[in-house]
Design an enzyme around this catalytic site. Structure first.
Site, PDB file in Angstrom:
ATOM      1  N   SER A 197       0.872  -1.235   0.130  1.00 16.04           N
ATOM      2  CA  SER A 197      -0.050  -0.112   0.062  1.00 16.04           C
ATOM      3  C   SER A 197       0.923   1.217  -0.026  1.00 16.04           C
ATOM      4  O   SER A 197       2.141   1.411   0.611  1.00 16.04           O
ATOM      5  CB  SER A 197      -0.875  -0.451   1.198  1.00 16.04           C
ATOM      6  OG  SER A 197      -1.709   1.106   1.241  1.00 16.04           O
ATOM      7  N   LYS A 243      -4.399  -6.811   3.318  1.00 18.92           N
ATOM      8  CA  LYS A 243      -4.753  -5.908   2.389  1.00 18.92           C
ATOM      9  C   LYS A 243      -6.006  -5.535   1.757  1.00 18.92           C
ATOM     10  O   LYS A 243      -6.429  -4.382   1.670  1.00 18.92           O
ATOM     11  CB  LYS A 243      -3.626  -6.165   1.105  1.00 18.92           C
ATOM     12  CG  LYS A 243      -3.742  -4.984   0.203  1.00 18.92           C
ATOM     13  CD  LYS A 243      -3.242  -3.490   0.510  1.00 18.92           C
ATOM     14  CE  LYS A 243      -3.339  -2.475  -0.332  1.00 18.92           C
ATOM     15  NZ  LYS A 243      -3.770  -2.279  -1.374  1.00 18.92           N
ATOM     16  N   HIS A 283      -7.501  -3.737   4.429  1.00 21.53           N
ATOM     17  CA  HIS A 283      -7.190  -2.288   4.186  1.00 21.53           C
ATOM     18  C   HIS A 283      -7.888  -1.633   3.617  1.00 21.53           C
ATOM     19  O   HIS A 283      -8.499  -0.358   3.646  1.00 21.53           O
ATOM     20  CB  HIS A 283      -5.690  -2.317   4.027  1.00 21.53           C
ATOM     21  CG  HIS A 283      -5.074  -1.132   3.525  1.00 21.53           C
ATOM     22  ND1 HIS A 283      -5.416  -0.555   2.376  1.00 21.53           N
ATOM     23  CD2 HIS A 283      -4.316  -0.212   4.141  1.00 21.53           C
ATOM     24  CE1 HIS A 283      -4.874   0.597   2.191  1.00 21.53           C
ATOM     25  NE2 HIS A 283      -3.945   0.849   3.489  1.00 21.53           N
ATOM     26  N   ASN A 284      -8.207  -1.920   2.195  1.00 27.19           N
ATOM     27  CA  ASN A 284      -8.888  -1.497   1.172  1.00 27.19           C
ATOM     28  C   ASN A 284     -10.477  -1.105   1.452  1.00 27.19           C
ATOM     29  O   ASN A 284     -10.959  -0.095   1.035  1.00 27.19           O
ATOM     30  CB  ASN A 284      -8.718  -2.182  -0.038  1.00 27.19           C
ATOM     31  CG  ASN A 284      -7.249  -1.768  -0.760  1.00 27.19           C
ATOM     32  OD1 ASN A 284      -6.374  -1.536  -0.236  1.00 27.19           O
ATOM     33  ND2 ASN A 284      -7.314  -1.960  -2.175  1.00 27.19           N
ATOM     34  N   GLU A 298     -10.171   1.696   3.532  1.00 22.22           N
ATOM     35  CA  GLU A 298      -9.899   2.884   2.647  1.00 22.22           C
ATOM     36  C   GLU A 298     -11.346   3.351   1.878  1.00 22.22           C
ATOM     37  O   GLU A 298     -11.657   4.601   1.800  1.00 22.22           O
ATOM     38  CB  GLU A 298      -8.870   2.616   1.466  1.00 22.22           C
ATOM     39  CG  GLU A 298      -8.555   3.213   0.540  1.00 22.22           C
ATOM     40  CD  GLU A 298      -7.472   2.600  -0.491  1.00 22.22           C
ATOM     41  OE1 GLU A 298      -6.511   2.232  -0.183  1.00 22.22           O
ATOM     42  OE2 GLU A 298      -8.079   2.381  -1.767  1.00 22.22           O
TER      43      GLU A 298
HETATM   44  C1  6PG Z   1      -3.298   1.271  -1.964  1.00 22.31           C
HETATM   45  C2  6PG Z   1      -4.315   1.366  -2.523  1.00 22.31           C
HETATM   46  C3  6PG Z   1      -4.242   0.712  -4.156  1.00 22.31           C
HETATM   47  C4  6PG Z   1      -5.259   1.132  -5.075  1.00 22.31           C
HETATM   48  C5  6PG Z   1      -6.573   0.667  -4.850  1.00 22.31           C
HETATM   49  C6  6PG Z   1      -7.861   1.404  -5.583  1.00 22.31           C
HETATM   50  O1  6PG Z   1      -3.340   0.780  -0.845  1.00 22.31           O
HETATM   51  O2  6PG Z   1      -2.146   1.676  -2.284  1.00 22.31           O
HETATM   52  O3  6PG Z   1      -5.651   0.700  -1.922  1.00 22.31           O
HETATM   53  O4  6PG Z   1      -4.282  -0.678  -3.913  1.00 22.31           O
HETATM   54  O5  6PG Z   1      -5.167   2.582  -5.190  1.00 22.31           O
HETATM   55  O6  6PG Z   1      -6.764  -0.671  -4.904  1.00 22.31           O
HETATM   56  O7  6PG Z   1      -8.880   0.743  -5.430  1.00 22.31           O
HETATM   57  P1  6PG Z   1     -10.167   1.002  -6.282  1.00 22.31           P
HETATM   58  O8  6PG Z   1      -9.791   1.324  -7.557  1.00 22.31           O
HETATM   59  O9  6PG Z   1     -11.046  -0.194  -6.163  1.00 22.31           O
HETATM   60  O10 6PG Z   1     -10.581   2.316  -5.678  1.00 22.31           O
END
Ligand code: 6PG
Length: 468
Positions: free
Chosen positions: A129, A183, A186-187, A190
């Site tokens: 990330s 991860k 985490h997302n 996010e």
């Molecule tokens: C990270 C981000 C990276 C990516 C996302 C975007 O941790 O650096 O999460 O993995 O920017 O996967 O996800 P979406 O395209 O689904 O918004």
């Protein structure tokens, strides 16, 4: 020959930046990409101190690497990962290590882990990330796989990861797909936080009629408070950015957002494991809602609500928004961490939540000052069922209750959609309800389907002939 410490397959932005990061840390790194242009541009970007060699030939690449080899694949998740593995396999030796650094769905990692273990190859799924900048100057790394094999990777990963108080934001997380699972969660978090921030922005803009420069200032100020985090920080930068004509860029960006799937996977897996994640679910749903622009335009003309104009004490309204955002962000983390707690049991990952909070403090997209509070909470009590039960977090949540309630009331009255904020409050109110109305759901199931129910006054399974 055989003098390079590490190999990277896939020299797109992430692969190239990680490779350069490793080279900065004095590791000799080999790169492989079928695209000659990418190989050439990497070679041009390298400086004389770097020990880098890039090629388009699989055999040449593998011969460069010290044994047992350590090779990271950075290609789009899914079939491309299998294709690369198949191209490497005939030339690999027992004990070699392959690391998939993409956002791979965790069951794909489990499959590859099993297939490659049978061939004596160690396979790792590692969440990375921090985006392209993170990859270049310090990401948060979430590796899962074979614990002993990780020792070979540790010095390299610790040298390139982000550091917080001198501690690297990487640690071995668990067996099999543990790294990809962490991860994914985490997302999911996010997604939740991004949705909450966009709702609060909408409340400032449409609800209170603030202009973008004022909103920018509010977010900049907030980043010096308990809200300090990467995602709050970048809002200040985004709202500052002007287009070529001097107008704020944000106002010409379309309001439908794409998604690559990690948020959806989090929600889907939350449903599978029966862990409630309503803020994250709402974030995924609202991205889907955003995609349906023509229908929204039609509906906006037909389904009208004329909000009353009220007098607003702006400073206290902004203070309430701040509290509501803080409250909801804590709830989003609580949901994601609860998912990890359950997944750890379900999939035998043996996750350590303190470690996860620790490596999320820097480098990653959801880094924030609250991660240190979480780390301390799990250090005090490794068995914590939900982060909201920690005294420090409970205090922060309780202090912001009136803010979230008044913010939700305001948004409802204004007709501004706040699925993330509302669902955070609903999660909280349900979680702290000693008694829920689910007794009525039990009764309904039994009424129409004889599905039986349990009672609070006596043990056993009951069925009632409701129409008698
Ligand atoms: C990270 C981000 C990276 C990516 C996302 C975007 O941790 O650096 O999460 O993995 O920017 O996967 O996800 P979406 O395209 O689904 O918004």
């Amino acid at each position: 020959m055989k003098t390079f410490d590490f190999g990277i397959v896939g020299l797109g932005v992430m692969g190239r930046n990680l490779l350069l990061n490793m080279a900065d840390q004095k590791h000799a790194v080999a790169g492989l990409d079928l695209d000659t242009e990418k190989v050439l541009s990497l070679t041009q970007e390298a400086n004389p101190q770097h020990q880098i060699k890039a090629t388009t030939e699989v055999k040449e690449f593998l011969e460069l690497l010290k044994q047992p080899r350590a090779i990271m694949i950075l290609v789009p998740a899914g079939k491309p990962v299998d294709t690369v593995i198949q191209s490497l396999l005939p030339h690999l030796d027992k004990g070699d290590i392959i690391i998939d650094g993409g956002n791979t769905y965790f069951t794909d990692t489990d499959r590859r882990f099993t297939e490659l273990s049978a061939k004596g190859i160690h396979f790792f799924g590692m969440g990375i990330s921090g985006g392209e900048k993170g990859a270049r100057f310090g990401p948060s790394l979430m590796p899962g796989g074979n614990k002993e094999a990780y020792e070979r990777l540790r010095p390299i990963f610790e040298s390139i990861a982000a550091k917080v108080d001198g501690e690297p934001c990487v640690e071995y997380l668990g067996n099999g797909s543990a790294g990809n699972y962490v991860k994914m969660a985490h997302n999911g978090i996010e997604y939740g936080i991004m949705q909450l921030i966009s709702e609060v922005y909408d409340l400032m803009k449409r609800g209170y009629g603030l202009d973008d420069s004022t909103i920018q200032k509010v977010f900049e100020d907030w980043n010096d408070t308990e809200l300090q985090s990467y995602l709050i920080e970048i809002i200040g930068h985004i709202l500052k950015k002007t287009d070529t004509d001097g107008q704020k860029l944000i106002n010409v960006i379309s309001d439908w957002a794409k998604s690559k799937g990690t948020g959806k996977w989090t929600s889907q897996n939350g449903m599978d494991l029966e862990v409630p994640l309503p803020t994250i679910d709402a974030a995924v749903a609202m991205r889907n809602m955003s995609k349906n622009k023509p229908e929204r335009i039609e509906a906006s003309a037909k389904l009208v609500w004329n909000a009353e104009q009220g007098n607003t004490d702006l400073p206290s309204a902004i203070e309430a928004l701040k509290g509501a955002l803080h409250f909801s962000i804590l709830i989003t983390y609580a949901q994601g961490l609860a998912l990890l707690t359950k997944a750890s049991q379900e999939y035998n990952y043996d996750l350590n939540l303190e470690t996860i909070a620790k490596i999320w403090r820097g480098g990653c997209i959801i880094r924030s000052v609250v991660l240190e509070d979480f780390r301390q909470a799990y250090a005090k009590n490794g068995e914590l069922k939900n982060i909201l039960l920690d005294d420090t977090i409970a205090k922060a949540i309780n202090e912001n209750q009136s803010s979230i309630r008044s913010t939700v009331q305001f948004a409802v009255q204004k007709g501004i959609p706040i699925a993330g904020l509302m669902n955070s409050l609903a999660y909280f109110d349900a979680y702290r309800s000693e008694k829920l109305p689910t007794s009525l759901i039990q009764a309904q199931r039994d009424y129409f389907g004889a599905h039986t129910y349990e009672r609070i006054d006596t043990n056993g399974i009951f069925h009632t002939e409701w129409n008698d």
